[in-house]
Design an enzyme around this catalytic site. Structure first.
Site, PDB file in Angstrom:
ATOM      1  N   LYS A  11       0.826  -1.215   0.000  1.00  0.00           N
ATOM      2  CA  LYS A  11       0.000   0.000   0.000  1.00  0.00           C
ATOM      3  C   LYS A  11       0.860   1.265   0.000  1.00  0.00           C
ATOM      4  CE  LYS A  11      -3.920  -2.342   2.240  1.00  0.00           C
ATOM      5  NZ  LYS A  11      -4.860  -2.297   3.409  1.00  0.00           N
ATOM      6  N   TYR A  51     -12.777  -1.796  -2.819  1.00  0.00           N
ATOM      7  CA  TYR A  51     -13.235  -1.903  -1.431  1.00  0.00           C
ATOM      8  C   TYR A  51     -14.749  -1.723  -1.309  1.00  0.00           C
ATOM      9  CZ  TYR A  51      -8.398  -2.057   0.169  1.00  0.00           C
ATOM     10  OH  TYR A  51      -7.087  -2.433   0.407  1.00  0.00           O
ATOM     11  N   ARG A  87      -2.338 -14.659   4.109  1.00  0.00           N
ATOM     12  CA  ARG A  87      -3.031 -13.958   5.212  1.00  0.00           C
ATOM     13  C   ARG A  87      -2.295 -14.210   6.535  1.00  0.00           C
ATOM     14  NH1 ARG A  87      -7.202 -10.186   4.012  1.00  0.00           N
ATOM     15  NH2 ARG A  87      -7.396 -10.325   6.253  1.00  0.00           N
ATOM     16  N   THR A  93      -5.464  -7.463  10.594  1.00  0.00           N
ATOM     17  CA  THR A  93      -5.718  -6.147   9.992  1.00  0.00           C
ATOM     18  C   THR A  93      -5.130  -5.022  10.848  1.00  0.00           C
ATOM     19  OG1 THR A  93      -7.769  -7.040   9.084  1.00  0.00           O
ATOM     20  CG2 THR A  93      -7.544  -4.643   9.098  1.00  0.00           C
ATOM     21  N   ARG A 104       2.571  -7.048   8.780  1.00  0.00           N
ATOM     22  CA  ARG A 104       1.918  -5.887   9.408  1.00  0.00           C
ATOM     23  C   ARG A 104       2.532  -5.574  10.768  1.00  0.00           C
ATOM     24  NH1 ARG A 104      -4.178  -7.381   7.257  1.00  0.00           N
ATOM     25  NH2 ARG A 104      -4.215  -5.928   5.488  1.00  0.00           N
ATOM     26  N   ASN A 114      -2.017  -0.052   6.961  1.00  0.00           N
ATOM     27  CA  ASN A 114      -1.501  -1.345   7.434  1.00  0.00           C
ATOM     28  C   ASN A 114      -0.633  -2.082   6.414  1.00  0.00           C
ATOM     29  OD1 ASN A 114      -3.543  -2.079   5.760  1.00  0.00           O
ATOM     30  ND2 ASN A 114      -4.757  -3.157   7.301  1.00  0.00           N
ATOM     31  N   HIS A 117      -2.075  -5.439   1.381  1.00  0.00           N
ATOM     32  CA  HIS A 117      -3.359  -6.116   1.145  1.00  0.00           C
ATOM     33  C   HIS A 117      -3.083  -7.575   0.856  1.00  0.00           C
ATOM     34  CE1 HIS A 117      -7.272  -7.113  -0.589  1.00  0.00           C
ATOM     35  NE2 HIS A 117      -6.606  -7.689  -1.583  1.00  0.00           N
ATOM     36  N   GLU A 128      -8.994  -9.809  -8.461  1.00  0.00           N
ATOM     37  CA  GLU A 128      -8.063  -8.715  -8.170  1.00  0.00           C
ATOM     38  C   GLU A 128      -6.818  -8.802  -9.057  1.00  0.00           C
ATOM     39  OE1 GLU A 128      -9.630  -8.579  -3.523  1.00  0.00           O
ATOM     40  OE2 GLU A 128      -7.555  -9.142  -3.912  1.00  0.00           O
TER      41      GLU A 128
HETATM   42  N1  UDP Z   1      -9.600  -0.569   7.569  1.00  0.00           N
HETATM   43  C1  UDP Z   1      -9.646   0.597   8.318  1.00  0.00           C
HETATM   44  N2  UDP Z   1     -10.292   0.590   9.525  1.00  0.00           N
HETATM   45  C2  UDP Z   1     -10.883  -0.531  10.023  1.00  0.00           C
HETATM   46  C3  UDP Z   1     -10.832  -1.720   9.268  1.00  0.00           C
HETATM   47  C4  UDP Z   1     -10.181  -1.699   8.036  1.00  0.00           C
HETATM   48  O1  UDP Z   1      -9.132   1.631   7.902  1.00  0.00           O
HETATM   49  O2  UDP Z   1     -11.456  -0.485  11.137  1.00  0.00           O
HETATM   50  C5  UDP Z   1      -8.912  -0.563   6.269  1.00  0.00           C
HETATM   51  C6  UDP Z   1      -7.538  -1.246   6.320  1.00  0.00           C
HETATM   52  O3  UDP Z   1      -6.660  -0.574   5.416  1.00  0.00           O
HETATM   53  C7  UDP Z   1      -7.886  -2.641   5.824  1.00  0.00           C
HETATM   54  C8  UDP Z   1      -8.934  -2.327   4.753  1.00  0.00           C
HETATM   55  O4  UDP Z   1      -9.698  -1.273   5.319  1.00  0.00           O
HETATM   56  O5  UDP Z   1      -6.761  -3.338   5.341  1.00  0.00           O
HETATM   57  C9  UDP Z   1      -9.834  -3.484   4.393  1.00  0.00           C
HETATM   58  O6  UDP Z   1     -10.422  -3.993   5.577  1.00  0.00           O
HETATM   59  P1  UDP Z   1     -10.555  -5.554   5.810  1.00  0.00           P
HETATM   60  O7  UDP Z   1     -11.461  -5.746   6.974  1.00  0.00           O
HETATM   61  O8  UDP Z   1     -10.922  -6.226   4.528  1.00  0.00           O
HETATM   62  O9  UDP Z   1      -9.091  -5.977   6.287  1.00  0.00           O
HETATM   63  P2  UDP Z   1      -7.948  -6.821   5.552  1.00  0.00           P
HETATM   64  O10 UDP Z   1      -8.635  -7.864   4.713  1.00  0.00           O
HETATM   65  O11 UDP Z   1      -7.131  -5.850   4.739  1.00  0.00           O
HETATM   66  O12 UDP Z   1      -7.135  -7.405   6.681  1.00  0.00           O
HETATM   67 MG    MG Z   2     -10.172  -7.755   3.371  1.00  0.00          MG
END
Ligand code: UDP
Ligand code: MG
Length: 139
Positions: A11, A51, A87, A93, A104, A114, A117, A128
């Site tokens: 990112k 998103y 993952r 996250t 992360r 974070n 992705h 994607e």
């Molecule tokens: N995000 C955020 N606040 C939150 C949760 C998510 O800003 O409370 C952002 C963060 O950059 C995250 C993205 O939204 O990676 C997508 O969220 P997701 O729950 O899909 O998390 P990921 O799959 O990236 O772990």
């Molecule tokens: Mg996600």
């Protein structure tokens, strides 16, 4: 059905902090092969589409602003059990909850910024990856 490919983005915060090399090194050292790779930048509508599942969430606007503010590194990665193993490699996250040694944990500053992705399913990994790469860019 599980496949052997996943999709990642380093990112904008990772690019800004000059962490591209360190993160790619960790990814390849963890057994992933790079199938496709590019430096690119998401448009506003790209980020909104990417998103879309979060478009009702309070952080959506901030997320789109963050993801479009500078270049990202997009990549397709190959490994057995790629989606799940990637993952695990990136961690939770929220970097405060990400296990020691995860990407992360090592490179992210906050739940919003974070670092990386990782696709959450084989289906999304394919969607994607194809969004960013043509067949002749995949090796
Ligand atoms: N995000 C955020 N606040 C939150 C949760 C998510 O800003 O409370 C952002 C963060 O950059 C995250 C993205 O939204 O990676 C997508 O969220 P997701 O729950 O899909 O998390 P990921 O799959 O990236 O772990
Ligand atoms: Mg996600």
């Amino acid at each position: 059905m599980s496949t052997n490919k996943t999709f990642t983005m380093l990112k904008p915060d990772s690019v800004e902090k000059r962490n591209i090399g360190a993160i790619l090194e960790k990814i390849t050292a963890s057994g992933f092969r790079i199938v496709a790779l590019k430096l690119t930048q998401l448009t506003h509508s790209d980020a909104e589409a990417f998103y879309a599942v979060h478009n009702e969430r309070p952080f959506f606007g901030e997320l789109v602003t963050y993801m479009t503010r500078g270049p990202i590194v997009a990549a397709i990665l190959e490994k057995e059990n790629a989606v799940e193993d990637f993952r695990t490699l990136i961690g939770a996250t929220n970097p405060a909850e990400a296990a020691e040694g995860t990407i992360r944990n090592m490179f992210a500053d906050s739940i919003s910024e974070n670092a990386v992705h990782g696709s959450d399913s084989d289906e999304n990994a394919a969607i994607e990856g194809q969004f960013h790469f043509s067949a002749r860019e995949m090796f």
